[in-house]
Design a protein around this motif. Structure first.
Motif, PDB file in Angstrom:
ATOM      1  N   GLN A 259     -36.094  15.253   2.347  1.00 27.15           N
ATOM      2  CA  GLN A 259     -36.100  15.858   3.673  1.00 27.15           C
ATOM      3  C   GLN A 259     -34.684  16.106   4.184  1.00 27.15           C
ATOM      4  O   GLN A 259     -34.417  17.100   4.872  1.00 27.15           O
ATOM      5  CB  GLN A 259     -36.852  14.963   4.667  1.00 27.15           C
ATOM      6  CG  GLN A 259     -38.331  14.803   4.360  1.00 27.15           C
ATOM      7  CD  GLN A 259     -38.606  13.735   3.308  1.00 27.15           C
ATOM      8  OE1 GLN A 259     -37.669  13.193   2.702  1.00 27.15           O
ATOM      9  NE2 GLN A 259     -39.880  13.426   3.102  1.00 27.15           N
ATOM     10  N   VAL A 260     -33.772  15.191   3.854  1.00 24.63           N
ATOM     11  CA  VAL A 260     -32.375  15.359   4.265  1.00 24.63           C
ATOM     12  C   VAL A 260     -31.761  16.569   3.572  1.00 24.63           C
ATOM     13  O   VAL A 260     -31.038  17.372   4.185  1.00 24.63           O
ATOM     14  CB  VAL A 260     -31.574  14.077   3.957  1.00 24.63           C
ATOM     15  CG1 VAL A 260     -30.090  14.291   4.208  1.00 24.63           C
ATOM     16  CG2 VAL A 260     -32.099  12.910   4.781  1.00 24.63           C
ATOM     17  N   VAL A 261     -32.055  16.713   2.287  1.00 24.33           N
ATOM     18  CA  VAL A 261     -31.534  17.856   1.529  1.00 24.33           C
ATOM     19  C   VAL A 261     -32.071  19.165   2.101  1.00 24.33           C
ATOM     20  O   VAL A 261     -31.323  20.129   2.319  1.00 24.33           O
ATOM     21  CB  VAL A 261     -31.908  17.714   0.039  1.00 24.33           C
ATOM     22  CG1 VAL A 261     -31.603  19.008  -0.720  1.00 24.33           C
ATOM     23  CG2 VAL A 261     -31.145  16.560  -0.587  1.00 24.33           C
ATOM     24  N   ASP A 262     -33.370  19.222   2.345  1.00 26.29           N
ATOM     25  CA  ASP A 262     -33.963  20.451   2.873  1.00 26.29           C
ATOM     26  C   ASP A 262     -33.406  20.798   4.255  1.00 26.29           C
ATOM     27  O   ASP A 262     -33.158  21.978   4.557  1.00 26.29           O
ATOM     28  CB  ASP A 262     -35.482  20.305   2.959  1.00 26.29           C
ATOM     29  CG  ASP A 262     -36.143  20.311   1.588  1.00 26.29           C
ATOM     30  OD1 ASP A 262     -35.452  20.674   0.616  1.00 26.29           O
ATOM     31  OD2 ASP A 262     -37.334  19.962   1.493  1.00 26.29           O
ATOM     32  N   ALA A 263     -33.203  19.782   5.094  1.00 29.95           N
ATOM     33  CA  ALA A 263     -32.663  20.044   6.427  1.00 29.95           C
ATOM     34  C   ALA A 263     -31.238  20.577   6.347  1.00 29.95           C
ATOM     35  O   ALA A 263     -30.866  21.520   7.060  1.00 29.95           O
ATOM     36  CB  ALA A 263     -32.716  18.772   7.263  1.00 29.95           C
ATOM     37  N   ALA A 264     -30.429  19.971   5.479  1.00 29.85           N
ATOM     38  CA  ALA A 264     -29.047  20.449   5.322  1.00 29.85           C
ATOM     39  C   ALA A 264     -29.018  21.868   4.769  1.00 29.85           C
ATOM     40  O   ALA A 264     -28.234  22.712   5.219  1.00 29.85           O
ATOM     41  CB  ALA A 264     -28.276  19.501   4.413  1.00 29.85           C
ATOM     42  N   ALA A 265     -29.897  22.133   3.783  1.00 28.87           N
ATOM     43  CA  ALA A 265     -29.937  23.484   3.199  1.00 28.87           C
ATOM     44  C   ALA A 265     -30.409  24.505   4.234  1.00 28.87           C
ATOM     45  O   ALA A 265     -29.897  25.630   4.285  1.00 28.87           O
ATOM     46  CB  ALA A 265     -30.853  23.497   1.983  1.00 28.87           C
ATOM     47  N   ALA A 266     -31.391  24.125   5.052  1.00 24.28           N
ATOM     48  CA  ALA A 266     -31.871  25.050   6.081  1.00 24.28           C
ATOM     49  C   ALA A 266     -30.778  25.358   7.096  1.00 24.28           C
ATOM     50  O   ALA A 266     -30.650  26.509   7.556  1.00 24.28           O
ATOM     51  CB  ALA A 266     -33.094  24.459   6.779  1.00 24.28           C
ATOM     52  N   GLY A 267     -29.977  24.347   7.461  1.00 26.61           N
ATOM     53  CA  GLY A 267     -28.860  24.594   8.372  1.00 26.61           C
ATOM     54  C   GLY A 267     -27.867  25.571   7.785  1.00 26.61           C
ATOM     55  O   GLY A 267     -27.378  26.477   8.478  1.00 26.61           O
ATOM     56  N   GLN A 268     -27.585  25.418   6.481  1.00 29.34           N
ATOM     57  CA  GLN A 268     -26.663  26.353   5.833  1.00 29.34           C
ATOM     58  C   GLN A 268     -27.274  27.743   5.727  1.00 29.34           C
ATOM     59  O   GLN A 268     -26.562  28.747   5.842  1.00 29.34           O
ATOM     60  CB  GLN A 268     -26.294  25.827   4.446  1.00 29.34           C
ATOM     61  CG  GLN A 268     -25.289  24.698   4.445  1.00 29.34           C
ATOM     62  CD  GLN A 268     -23.969  25.121   5.072  1.00 29.34           C
ATOM     63  OE1 GLN A 268     -23.470  24.476   5.989  1.00 29.34           O
ATOM     64  NE2 GLN A 268     -23.409  26.216   4.588  1.00 29.34           N
ATOM     65  N   ALA A 269     -28.593  27.800   5.495  1.00 25.24           N
ATOM     66  CA  ALA A 269     -29.250  29.107   5.415  1.00 25.24           C
ATOM     67  C   ALA A 269     -29.140  29.842   6.739  1.00 25.24           C
ATOM     68  O   ALA A 269     -28.872  31.059   6.777  1.00 25.24           O
ATOM     69  CB  ALA A 269     -30.715  28.922   5.019  1.00 25.24           C
ATOM     70  N   TYR A 270     -29.333  29.122   7.848  1.00 24.41           N
ATOM     71  CA  TYR A 270     -29.206  29.752   9.172  1.00 24.41           C
ATOM     72  C   TYR A 270     -27.770  30.232   9.397  1.00 24.41           C
ATOM     73  O   TYR A 270     -27.539  31.331   9.907  1.00 24.41           O
ATOM     74  CB  TYR A 270     -29.612  28.768  10.262  1.00 24.41           C
ATOM     75  CG  TYR A 270     -29.260  29.259  11.643  1.00 24.41           C
ATOM     76  CD1 TYR A 270     -29.966  30.297  12.233  1.00 24.41           C
ATOM     77  CD2 TYR A 270     -28.188  28.703  12.342  1.00 24.41           C
ATOM     78  CE1 TYR A 270     -29.626  30.760  13.494  1.00 24.41           C
ATOM     79  CE2 TYR A 270     -27.837  29.165  13.599  1.00 24.41           C
ATOM     80  CZ  TYR A 270     -28.561  30.191  14.168  1.00 24.41           C
ATOM     81  OH  TYR A 270     -28.218  30.659  15.402  1.00 24.41           O
ATOM     82  N   THR A 271     -26.800  29.408   8.999  1.00 18.12           N
ATOM     83  CA  THR A 271     -25.397  29.804   9.143  1.00 18.12           C
ATOM     84  C   THR A 271     -25.090  31.035   8.302  1.00 18.12           C
ATOM     85  O   THR A 271     -24.334  31.925   8.725  1.00 18.12           O
ATOM     86  CB  THR A 271     -24.479  28.641   8.733  1.00 18.12           C
ATOM     87  OG1 THR A 271     -24.782  27.498   9.540  1.00 18.12           O
ATOM     88  CG2 THR A 271     -23.022  29.008   8.887  1.00 18.12           C
ATOM     89  N   ALA A 272     -25.668  31.113   7.106  1.00 20.25           N
ATOM     90  CA  ALA A 272     -25.452  32.283   6.252  1.00 20.25           C
ATOM     91  C   ALA A 272     -25.985  33.543   6.915  1.00 20.25           C
ATOM     92  O   ALA A 272     -25.326  34.593   6.916  1.00 20.25           O
ATOM     93  CB  ALA A 272     -26.123  32.070   4.898  1.00 20.25           C
ATOM     94  N   LEU A 273     -27.182  33.461   7.485  1.00 22.87           N
ATOM     95  CA  LEU A 273     -27.736  34.624   8.180  1.00 22.87           C
ATOM     96  C   LEU A 273     -26.850  35.037   9.351  1.00 22.87           C
ATOM     97  O   LEU A 273     -26.582  36.225   9.552  1.00 22.87           O
ATOM     98  CB  LEU A 273     -29.147  34.310   8.670  1.00 22.87           C
ATOM     99  CG  LEU A 273     -30.222  34.103   7.607  1.00 22.87           C
ATOM    100  CD1 LEU A 273     -31.539  33.712   8.256  1.00 22.87           C
ATOM    101  CD2 LEU A 273     -30.391  35.354   6.764  1.00 22.87           C
ATOM    102  N   ALA A 274     -26.404  34.051  10.127  1.00 20.05           N
ATOM    103  CA  ALA A 274     -25.560  34.360  11.288  1.00 20.05           C
ATOM    104  C   ALA A 274     -24.248  34.995  10.852  1.00 20.05           C
ATOM    105  O   ALA A 274     -23.733  35.917  11.497  1.00 20.05           O
ATOM    106  CB  ALA A 274     -25.297  33.088  12.085  1.00 20.05           C
TER     107      ALA A 274
END
Length: 857
Positions: free
Chosen positions: A293-308
């Motif tokens: 869950q920690v890995v997925d949350a960190a990856a999702a945060g980076q995915a949002y940053t990539a989109l932005a």
């Protein structure tokens, strides 16, 4: 070691006596394979299919060409290469036991013995080795590439055999060496060389000889044993060197140069061809473990940053981006400006620019004054849900051959490689990216791999790509455990992959995320879009994979917010991502001050004036803030809006060249008295009107720089509302990846190729009766008969139903051999069942070069 002449790989050279079932050539070995085995060869070496060979003899010839063999060797793993290298220094032909001894040594190695059958099966499958286990042969081209030669060192570090090293030596000198080694003299140099070879390959006698050697002589041998096997000696060598030269343990190859014979080196190595056999791939080791869950949350945060980040990049280029260099790409200055706008480093800015380009969101507009801009696909992409936008970016990144990490480096002609410019394609990049992530995904969920262990595994799987143009490095010169050299592009791409995957959110804290694993799941079969005959099904399958990854990511991304928090210091805090209409409106009304988990916007007179210029009124702005703020509108912000709105449009600017009009004469006097207005060259036309030499745009910017708040007006005196103009390129497609060699053939194409090769082989090898002409068809040439003989033979075959062997030249001038069963002959055409094509065809008789009957058997 045997030095008998090598047979040809492709066709018909006679071979020594052997069992009736032993193939005499590679073509015969291929002929004995079933269809599945032939399909496996074509799948492993797709370059053999272009064009489809006419028969198995041509397939064998093509499989033995240098370019094809080099490509096949480069794609072997480390142990399969070591097996091929051992075959290159073994006798020809050799046996399974001899190869096992060269790899496992005198003491044996259980891991080597367990892995050897699979490695040999791989070499057999790819037609690099042929023959039964007691007569294994490495194809001649591979032996030439891997065997020791004066021009290049052997990958094993071994030198030439005794027979090869003494080939130019005088018979007297050979007899002297035999005598000094304690062997009886012979009557000819051939038997003397055989006697010396037998001594060096006899473990007992060789050990006894070395026991007599001085310690200094043994030290010299120890320095040469693992290669390079060559050394330098003076015209008057020292005593310990003379002892080795007298007994043939060092043999001269050129003036001042000596070599350690292969047989002697193998004895000193305890029979091993390699210092460190590597039968087992190095494991991928874990660096850190986290909860999934920690890995997925960190990856999702980076995915949002990539989109932005991608959105911010294209928003910055919305009205037209930097100009395209004459040679293509972005200038260094424009890349620096982009990095400043994105608040990142130049290498990362190059990555984001290349990512948008690979996804088809960015391209050049193709105008005379060419520049980069967003494509129409960007507008469609913006309307997608966030998770689908991410999957589009990640899918494009995985398949792209353009390699952003090369930006700033130099190509082979010492030209600087620029972002979006040419020469950034590296065909191995998609395969390396996928393999790095696939290896990382073999670890349990939430486990981050150790980067060096990943690189070691990649170097084992494809050692040639890590060691230059030769199929493998010399053991004495490069140890497999050593770090890769600076020119190792494959390892550099792997390192970039780890960094870029983290930036994109495919990984989180170094571990592959759940949505990253879903993105990889559709690529394990090894076919990419456009490969094979099932490209549509493959594209549809990958769309399903991207959709599944998006579904897994969607719950992890933050929900867009419809509100901000206004503060008394003229700032607004967005505690998360904003809905697009709110974000667009706020971007006009305020300036972004800081980013992160929460975005801080600052209201300034300039930003408020920007909103007023866009057509908003003060009341509109008050209503907008009240509707989207969870806190009351602070009084300082309300005062700022009212104050700017009160001054906005008080001054009017039009075209004279330009003019300024204002009912307040004192304000115009203040402008005229200001020294900063001198460049505008203002003069009074009337008490309330000033004229300027500058154009309206320059005048507008100049007065705003002086602290005034003018508004532009039309020829009718109306206030002009300025809006940003979104510049778009014409419709553009995303750049196509540059393939790594020929495309992977689909099962349908391979099946058709196997049938065609079998049919062609049947036509070329079918037994025939001798034709009564000067050219016999049995020699492989097309049959030659007169037109009358051809017609008579065809007509007779129609009556008897017999099959014929014909030579045929098509309209393009391509000659071929075919086996046909004539059905009808009329009007200058023959209609027949073509056994080669497995269908009924009609052939013009004037294109048939000749005909021959098949033998009765």
């Amino acid at each position: 070691m045997s030095t008998q002449p090598q047979p040809t790989d492709s066709a018909s050279a006679p071979a020594p006596s052997r069992g009736a079932d032993a193939p005499r050539s590679l073509a015969e070995a291929l002929r004995s394979r079933d269809d599945d085995a032939l399909a496996g060869l074509l799948r492993a070496r797709p370059d053999l299919l272009n064009p489809v060979p006419n028969d198995l003899t041509q397939l064998a010839t093509r499989a033995g060409t240098r370019a094809s063999v080099v490509r096949a060797l480069e794609r072997l793993d480390r142990f399969a290469q070591q097996v091929a290298e051992a075959l290159a220094v073994a006798s020809d032909p050799t046996s399974y036991d001899e190869v096992r001894g060269l790899l496992a040594g005198d003491d044996g190695d259980a891991a080597v013995e367990a892995a050897l059958p699979h490695a040999l099966a791989t070499l057999h499958e790819q037609a690099l080795v042929w023959g039964p286990d007691d007569r294994l042969r490495l194809v001649r081209t591979a032996r030439e590439l891997l065997a020791p030669a004066p021009q290049h060192p052997s990958p094993t570090g071994l030198g030439p055999t005794v027979a090869e090293a003494t080939a130019g030596m005088s018979p007297t000198r050979v007899q002297d060496i035999v005598t000094a080694a304690g062997l009886p003299t012979t009557h000819d140099p051939v038997s003397a060389v055989q006697s010396l070879t037998a001594l060096f390959t006899d473990r007992t006698r060789m050990s006894a000889l070395l026991d007599e050697a001085p310690a200094e002589s043994v030290e010299v041998l120890s320095r040469l044993v693992w290669g390079p096997p060559y050394g330098q000696v003076t015209a008057d060598p020292a005593r310990h060197l003379r002892w080795l030269l007298d007994r043939g343990l060092l043999l001269p190859t050129a003036p001042g140069t000596v070599v350690l014979p292969r047989e002697a080196a193998l004895h000193l190595r305890a029979g091993r061809a390699h210092r460190t056999p590597e039968p087992v791939p190095p494991p991928v080791e874990a660096a850190r473990e986290y909860r999934p869950q920690v890995v997925d949350a960190a990856a999702a945060g980076q995915a949002y940053t990539a989109l932005a980040t991608v959105e911010e990049l294209l928003k910055d280029w919305d009205e037209g981006g930097p100009a395209v260099l004459r040679a293509g790409g972005l200038s260094v200055r424009d890349l620096k400006r982009t990095a400043v706008a994105l608040d990142t480093s130049e290498p990362l800015a190059a990555f984001w620019v290349e990512l948008a380009y690979a996804a088809g969101l960015l391209a050049s507009d193709g105008e005379a004054d060419e520049r980069y801009a967003a494509t129409p696909a960007y507008d469609a992409w913006q309307e997608l849900p966030a998770a689908e936008r991410w999957s589009a970016l990640a899918t494009a990144w995985l398949a792209a051959t353009r390699t952003a990490g090369l930006v700033g480096g130099r190509d082979g002609k010492d030209r600087t490689l620029s972002a979006l410019g040419p020469h950034l394609d590296r065909s191995t990049a998609p395969e390396v990216r996928h393999r790095v992530l696939a290896l990382a995904a073999t670890l349990p969920e939430g486990t981050a791999p150790a980067p060096e262990s990943l690189l070691s595994r990649l170097r084992w799987e494809r050692p040639s790509a890590s060691r230059g143009s030769r199929p493998a490095a010399q053991d004495g010169a490069a140890n497999p455990s050593d770090p890769p050299p600076p020119q190792d592009l494959r390892s550099r791409i792997a390192q970039w992959t780890l960094n870029e995957a983290e930036l994109l959110g495919v990984t989180g804290r170094g571990a592959v995320s759940s949505h990253g694993r879903a993105l990889l799941s559709g690529r394990d079969h090894g076919h990419g879009p456009g490969h094979g005959s099932d490209s549509e099904g493959t594209a549809a399958e990958q769309s399903l994979v991207a959709a599944r990854a998006a579904r897994l990511l969607a719950p992890l991304l933050p929900e867009p917010l419809d509100h901000v928090l206004l503060q008394a210091d003229l700032t607004a805090v967005a505690p998360g991502p904003l809905e697009r209409p709110l974000a667009d409106a706020l971007a006009v009304l305020a300036d972004v001050e800081s980013k992160g988990g929460a975005t801080v916007y600052r209201f300034t007179p300039g930003s408020v004036r920007r909103a007023l210029d866009a057509g908003q009124s003060a009341s509109d702005l008050h209503a907008f803030l009240a509707a989207h703020s969870r806190t009351p509108v602070p009084q300082p912000l309300a005062y700022l809006i009212d104050d700017v709105a009160r001054k906005h449009g008080h001054l009017r600017i039009g075209a004279a060249s330009a003019y300024v009009r204002c009912d307040d004469e004192a304000l115009l006097n203040e402008i005229l008295a200001d020294k900063r207005a001198q460049s505008l060259r203002l003069r009074r036309l009337a008490p309330t009107v000033l004229a300027a030499q500058a154009d309206p745009g320059t005048l507008l910017d100049g007065l705003r720089a002086m602290g005034f708040a003018p508004a532009a007006e039309s020829a009718e005196g109306d206030v002009l509302i300025t809006r940003a103009h979104a510049h778009r390129t014409p419709p553009r497609t995303a750049p196509e990846p540059v393939p790594d060699g020929p495309p992977l053939p689909g099962d349908t194409l391979i099946g058709a190729a196997v049938r065609a090769i079998r049919a062609g082989d049947l036509a070329s090898t079918a037994p025939r009766k001798e034709a009564p002409t000067s050219a016999s068809p049995s020699d492989g040439r097309l049959p030659r008969t007169t037109a009358a003989e051809t017609l008579a033979t065809m007509q007779a075959a129609v009556l008897t139903g017999e099959a014929l062997w014909i030579g045929y030249v098509n309209a393009e001038g391509t000659a071929s051999q075919r086996v046909i069963a004539p059905v009808r002959v009329e009007g200058g055409f023959v209609t027949a069942y073509d056994h080669t094509a497995d269908e009924v065809r009609t052939y013009p008789l004037h294109r048939v070069t000749g005909v021959a009957e098949l033998a009765d058997d």
